[in-house]
Design an enzyme around this catalytic site. Structure first.
Site, PDB file in Angstrom:
ATOM      1  N   ASP A  10       0.865  -1.183   0.000  1.00  0.00           N
ATOM      2  CA  ASP A  10       0.000   0.000   0.000  1.00  0.00           C
ATOM      3  C   ASP A  10       0.900   1.232   0.000  1.00  0.00           C
ATOM      4  OD1 ASP A  10      -2.346   1.573   0.234  1.00  0.00           O
ATOM      5  OD2 ASP A  10      -2.013   1.776   2.380  1.00  0.00           O
ATOM      6  N   SER A  11       0.299   2.386  -0.247  1.00  0.00           N
ATOM      7  CA  SER A  11       1.044   3.635  -0.176  1.00  0.00           C
ATOM      8  C   SER A  11       1.485   3.923   1.267  1.00  0.00           C
ATOM      9  CB  SER A  11       0.173   4.777  -0.680  1.00  0.00           C
ATOM     10  OG  SER A  11      -1.050   4.797   0.033  1.00  0.00           O
ATOM     11  N   CYS A  73      -3.742  -1.029  -2.182  1.00  0.00           N
ATOM     12  CA  CYS A  73      -4.046   0.389  -2.397  1.00  0.00           C
ATOM     13  C   CYS A  73      -4.973   0.551  -3.610  1.00  0.00           C
ATOM     14  CB  CYS A  73      -2.730   1.115  -2.638  1.00  0.00           C
ATOM     15  SG  CYS A  73      -2.904   2.863  -3.014  1.00  0.00           S
ATOM     16  N   GLU A 152      -5.910   9.180   9.442  1.00  0.00           N
ATOM     17  CA  GLU A 152      -4.537   9.120   9.960  1.00  0.00           C
ATOM     18  C   GLU A 152      -4.446   9.811  11.323  1.00  0.00           C
ATOM     19  OE1 GLU A 152      -1.375   8.261   8.398  1.00  0.00           O
ATOM     20  OE2 GLU A 152      -2.344   7.259   6.718  1.00  0.00           O
ATOM     21  N   CYS A 184     -11.264   3.102  -0.868  1.00  0.00           N
ATOM     22  CA  CYS A 184      -9.971   3.588  -0.370  1.00  0.00           C
ATOM     23  C   CYS A 184      -9.652   2.804   0.893  1.00  0.00           C
ATOM     24  CB  CYS A 184     -10.066   5.080  -0.064  1.00  0.00           C
ATOM     25  SG  CYS A 184      -8.609   5.751   0.757  1.00  0.00           S
ATOM     26  N   HIS A 186      -8.427   3.543   3.648  1.00  0.00           N
ATOM     27  CA  HIS A 186      -8.670   4.154   4.952  1.00  0.00           C
ATOM     28  C   HIS A 186     -10.137   4.200   5.356  1.00  0.00           C
ATOM     29  CE1 HIS A 186      -4.591   5.390   4.319  1.00  0.00           C
ATOM     30  NE2 HIS A 186      -4.554   6.106   5.423  1.00  0.00           N
TER      31      HIS A 186
HETATM   32  N1  DGL Z   1      -3.997   3.779  -0.080  1.00  0.00           N
HETATM   33  C1  DGL Z   1      -4.695   4.850  -0.773  1.00  0.00           C
HETATM   34  C2  DGL Z   1      -5.916   4.262  -1.490  1.00  0.00           C
HETATM   35  O1  DGL Z   1      -6.450   3.241  -1.132  1.00  0.00           O
HETATM   36  C3  DGL Z   1      -5.126   5.952   0.180  1.00  0.00           C
HETATM   37  C4  DGL Z   1      -3.974   6.764   0.726  1.00  0.00           C
HETATM   38  C5  DGL Z   1      -3.191   7.502  -0.344  1.00  0.00           C
HETATM   39  O2  DGL Z   1      -3.715   8.485  -0.941  1.00  0.00           O
HETATM   40  O3  DGL Z   1      -2.064   7.106  -0.603  1.00  0.00           O
HETATM   41  O4  DGL Z   1      -6.343   4.829  -2.475  1.00  0.00           O
END
Ligand code: DGL
Length: 266
Positions: A10-11, A73, A152, A184, A186
């Site tokens: 993931d990011s 992600c 976050e 997403c 989060h």
């Molecule tokens: N992991 C990203 C997503 O699911 C969210 C966080 C980011 O913008 O990197 O799109």
């Protein structure tokens, strides 16, 4: 049978929601989780940049000997899944197809609402995946970029978060959607608040469980499952700031998060 770990990336730390679903569904599998905490967020970045970062992570995970890669992600899945599949020697699964499948299964006829980062929404990856299953369904999308920093910060049930959610979701409420895809990593942490804002008639779809199911199916089909009774190890690797990952990540995954390693890419 294959005892090699599953790679998950993931990011940042949001993908731990997907990792948790994989641990629950596949307790005998080892994993390596990579969070690109040095370069998060991916949501506002260009498709080319997200693809470049995602390919770097893929090559690193493959070098670690993973047998399958899960792109946890949504933004990476939207911009990079095709490129990752082209270059990967192991199967690569994203979160968008499973999420779309779950949404189509849950809707009573739509419209289906989708929320995600600016990049995911601009890519139209969810409407494409939904229309590939059922061409007639209407899909309404809204980008919700402020949700990632609010999560976050741990502001899951704050009045400020509710105000932001009401503003973002107003057009979807007006369109009378019956399903809302949390597109997403989060957003599952905002489920109670989003459920409250949307009201009882709207089903919230979190692609984590559906993705874990897809991982299980691929392991079985390709005879890649770990042999029973083997040692299970979960490694966590980030590109920056391990202490913060450990601290905030505990909200996503609990006590399992220990011994975070740091590995700079790029
Ligand atoms: N992991 C990203 C997503 O699911 C969210 C966080 C980011 O913008 O990197 O799109």
């Amino acid at each position: 049978m294959n005892p090699a770990p599953i790679g998950i990336f993931d990011s940042g730390l949001g993908g731990l929601t997907v990792a948790r679903a994989i641990y629950e569904r596949l307790p005998g599998e080892s994993t390596i989780y990579f969070g690109d905490t040095a370069r998060v967020p991916y949501g506002p970045k260009s498709p080319d940049t997200v693809r470049r970062y995602s390919l770097e992570i893929l090559h690193w995970l493959v070098g670690q000997g993973v047998k399958l890669v899960v792109v946890a992600c949504n933004t990476s899945t939207a911009h990079a899944l095709a490129a990752l599949r082209e270059q990967s020697p192991v199967p690569v699964l994203g979160v968008i197809e499973p999420g779309a499948r779950a949404a189509v299964a849950a809707t009573q006829g739509g419209p289906i609402g989708v929320i995600g980062t600016a990049g995911t929404i601009a890519s139209n990856a969810y409407p494409r995946a939904i229309h590939a299953i059922s061409a007639a369904l209407r899909v309404e999308q809204v980008a919700c970029p402020l949700f990632v920093p609010l999560v976050e910060e741990g502001w899951f049930e704050y009045p400020a978060t509710a105000l932001v959610a009401e503003e973002y979701l107003r057009p979807l409420i007006a369109q009378r959607i019956d399903v809302l895809v949390l597109g997403c990593t989060h957003y599952p942490l905002l489920k109670p608040l989003l459920g409250h804002v949307m009201g009882d008639g709207v089903r919230l779809i979190d692609s984590a469980d559906e993705t874990a199911r897809a991982v299980a199916a691929t392991l079985t089909e390709q005879q890649l499952a770990a042999p029973p009774g083997g040692q299970v190890i979960h490694r966590f690797v980030v590109s920056d700031d391990a202490p913060r990952f450990q601290q905030v990540g505990a909200r996503f995954i609990g006590e399992r998060l220990s011994g975070v390693e740091v590995m700079a890419l790029g």
